[in-house]
Design an enzyme around this catalytic site. Structure first.
Site, mmCIF file in Angstrom:
data_model
loop_
_atom_site.group_PDB
_atom_site.id
_atom_site.type_symbol
_atom_site.label_atom_id
_atom_site.label_comp_id
_atom_site.label_asym_id
_atom_site.label_seq_id
_atom_site.Cartn_x
_atom_site.Cartn_y
_atom_site.Cartn_z
ATOM 1 N N LYS A 114 3.998 28.324 46.760
ATOM 2 C CA LYS A 114 4.302 29.527 47.533
ATOM 3 C C LYS A 114 3.051 30.351 47.847
ATOM 4 O O LYS A 114 3.040 31.113 48.800
ATOM 5 C CB LYS A 114 5.347 30.339 46.795
ATOM 6 C CG LYS A 114 6.613 29.496 46.664
ATOM 7 C CD LYS A 114 7.825 30.204 46.283
ATOM 8 C CE LYS A 114 9.075 29.385 46.462
ATOM 9 N NZ LYS A 114 9.300 28.377 45.409
HETATM 10 C C1 LIG Z 1 10.298 27.489 45.465
HETATM 11 C C2 LIG Z 1 10.095 26.195 44.809
HETATM 12 C C3 LIG Z 1 10.819 25.070 45.207
HETATM 13 C C4 LIG Z 1 11.863 25.124 46.287
HETATM 14 O O1 LIG Z 1 11.299 25.370 47.548
HETATM 15 P P1 LIG Z 1 12.221 25.811 48.766
HETATM 16 O O2 LIG Z 1 11.280 26.165 49.851
HETATM 17 O O3 LIG Z 1 13.017 26.974 48.289
HETATM 18 O O4 LIG Z 1 13.069 24.643 49.084
HETATM 19 C C5 LIG Z 1 10.543 23.880 44.578
HETATM 20 N N1 LIG Z 1 9.622 23.779 43.607
HETATM 21 C C6 LIG Z 1 8.908 24.848 43.205
HETATM 22 C C7 LIG Z 1 7.913 24.674 42.126
HETATM 23 C C8 LIG Z 1 9.119 26.083 43.786
HETATM 24 O O5 LIG Z 1 8.397 27.142 43.386
#
Ligand SMILES: *Cc1c(COP(=O)(O)O)cnc(C)c1O
Length: 477
Positions: A114
């Site tokens: 993210k």
């Molecule tokens: C947020 C997250 C996900 C899921 O991603 P999305 O965009 O919500 O599908 C998967 N793995 C990790 C480590 C995350 O932080």
């Protein structure tokens, strides 16, 4: 570039409005009216460019005319400086023989993917607010990783007050520490008695409350914000190019919760990146996999798993795909989503289901399977996977169609963020990087609140008021 709401009402907007608003006023999600194309020679030129350069070129068509090319390039350039790897999102070979790769997305400040989008968002927000002499209240819900990434992105920034909701006791210790040890006045952590979906519902309800929304100039950094999707398309481009695009294609396997990351892959494919397969991997919270198999989009109870960032039953970004598959008919989608909100269940129309099945492959992996993958990959390659990544690897290997096409599996977090699960699978925990070790023993700042809209709003009312003394929306002297 103009954007429209997936629910079909309201005026079209430019990028900077979409950036600051997050969710559209009618409750829909913003999507660009058309997807810009990357032609073959452009893709080829990316082969010897740095990540930030590619990122600028991939994203620029989405932000014009609100940004000048130089202005945007400058912001992008500054957004990846906190990453600990020169390639920002490096590809690492997992198995040369079978053509398996990991796309490591965890080299940013909070060790999860993210950061890639949110570091940019922080810069874009601050820049835009300064331009407008304006301030905003950012609210978000997090299942763990968004929260800390958003906090790192906006900590200490002028004109931004952040309220981050997380489900109390349902994020890992490290995820919690990464959020609650940030001791700056514009950051507020709210631990809600409920699930991630409850937190997300509270955020949506606050956006739906027009008076509240206007009073606080609410803004969102959840993956409903188009700018995040946009920023995440970049690493699909760089990975594909590194593995031979446009001359050859690649397959991606993506662990999914909110359908944000994999939707970005879909957008990259629409832009012309040769992606032959997009594999959607869920844990036991498998609403998307069930929808893929049966056409029924149906909410069930959220179950705690070892991949908590995917413990989600309402995958917000799926609405963007539905909008497209419904021929961009916002009225039909608005009716469907209203029904889904009321009774927690809709059937995808036949042609929509067929198109969904054509564009993706999907399966689930439970905790036991996840632990097995962590063990197997460690034995085979000496690589320690985080549990989310392991879900993607397990499902990706099972659903891969063409052994001659490289399979890229998105490594969404550093294993050290989930030490208990890794230790249970391997008998020893992952090595703790400095970015985590340094958090231990720091004081934590967090407020526990019930899952009640009124209480949460009252808290924001009270604590936001201190921000009004630092708003930038008064005329400049
Ligand atoms: C947020 C997250 C996900 C899921 O991603 P999305 O965009 O919500 O599908 C998967 N793995 C990790 C480590 C995350 O932080």
């Amino acid at each position: 570039m103009k954007y429209e709401s997936t629910r079909g009402s309201g005026a079209r907007r430019g990028f900077s409005d979409v950036l600051l608003e997050g969710l559209a006023p009618d409750g829909g999600l913003y999507v660009p009216v058309e997807i810009p194309l990357l032609n073959e020679s452009t893709l080829r030129s990316f082969a010897d460019q740095a990540f930030a350069q590619v990122a600028t070129e991939v994203m620029l068509p989405f932000v014009v005319p609100d940004y000048e090319p130089d202005e945007f390039a400058d912001l992008v350039q500054h957004s990846y400086q906190q990453f600990d790897h020169p390639d920002v999102t490096p590809l690492r070979v997992l198995d040369q023989g079978t053509g398996e790769w990991l796309l490591e997305l965890f080299w940013g400040p909070t060790l999860a993917f993210k950061d890639v989008a949110l570091q940019l968002l922080g810069n874009l927000f601050e820049h835009e607010l300064e331009k407008r002499s304006h301030s905003v209240t950012v609210i978000g819900a997090t299942s763990g990783d968004t929260g800390s990434a958003a906090i790192e992105a906006v900590r200490g920034r002028e004109g931004i007050e952040l309220f981050m909701l997380h489900p109390r006791g349902r994020v890992s210790e490290i995820q919690r520490l990464q959020m609650t040890t940030v001791d700056v006045p514009n950051i507020h952590n709210l631990a809600i008695e409920g699930t991630f979906d409850d937190c997300q519902d509270l955020v949506k309800a606050m956006f739906a409350d027009t008076e509240f929304r206007q009073r606080h100039d609410l803004s969102a950094v959840n993956s409903i914000n188009w700018a995040r999707v946009m920023a995440q398309t970049v690493y699909y481009v760089t990975a594909a190019v590194a593995l031979g695009a446009p001359g050859s294609s690649v397959a991606f396997s993506v662990p999914t919760g909110n359908f944000g990351n994999i939707y970005a892959g879909h957008v990259a494919r629409e832009m012309g990146v040769p992606i032959s397969q997009l594999i959607l991997a869920t844990n036991v919270n498998d609403i998307l996999t069930r929808a893929f198999e049966t056409g029924g989009l149906q909410i069930t109870e959220v179950v705690r798993s070892t991949s908590p960032a995917m413990d989600i039953q309402v995958s917000s970004n799926f609405e963007r795909l539905l909008f497209e598959l419904l021929g961009r008919d916002g009225a039909i989608l608005a009716a469907l989503m209203e029904r889904f909100r009321m009774i927690g269940h809709i059937e995808l129309p036949g042609p929509v289901l067929e198109a969904f099945q054509e564009l993706f492959d999907a399966d689930r992996l439970d905790d036991e399977g996840t632990a097995e993958v962590i063990g197997r990959v460690y034995d085979q390659a000496g690589v320690v996977l985080d549990p989310h990544t392991a879900v993607g690897v397990g499902v990706g290997r099972a659903l891969r169609r063409d052994p001659d096409v490289p399979l890229v599996m998105l490594a969404c977090a550093h294993a050290a963020k989930f030490p208990d699960t890794v230790e249970a699978a391997l008998g020893e925990g992952p090595i703790e990087p400095d970015r985590i070790r340094s958090l231990r023993g720091l004081p934590e700042r967090v407020v526990e609140l019930p899952n009640e809209l009124g209480t949460v709003q009252a808290f924001i009312d009270e604590n936001r008021s201190q921000a009004s003394t630092v708003t930038l929306d008064r005329p400049k002297e």
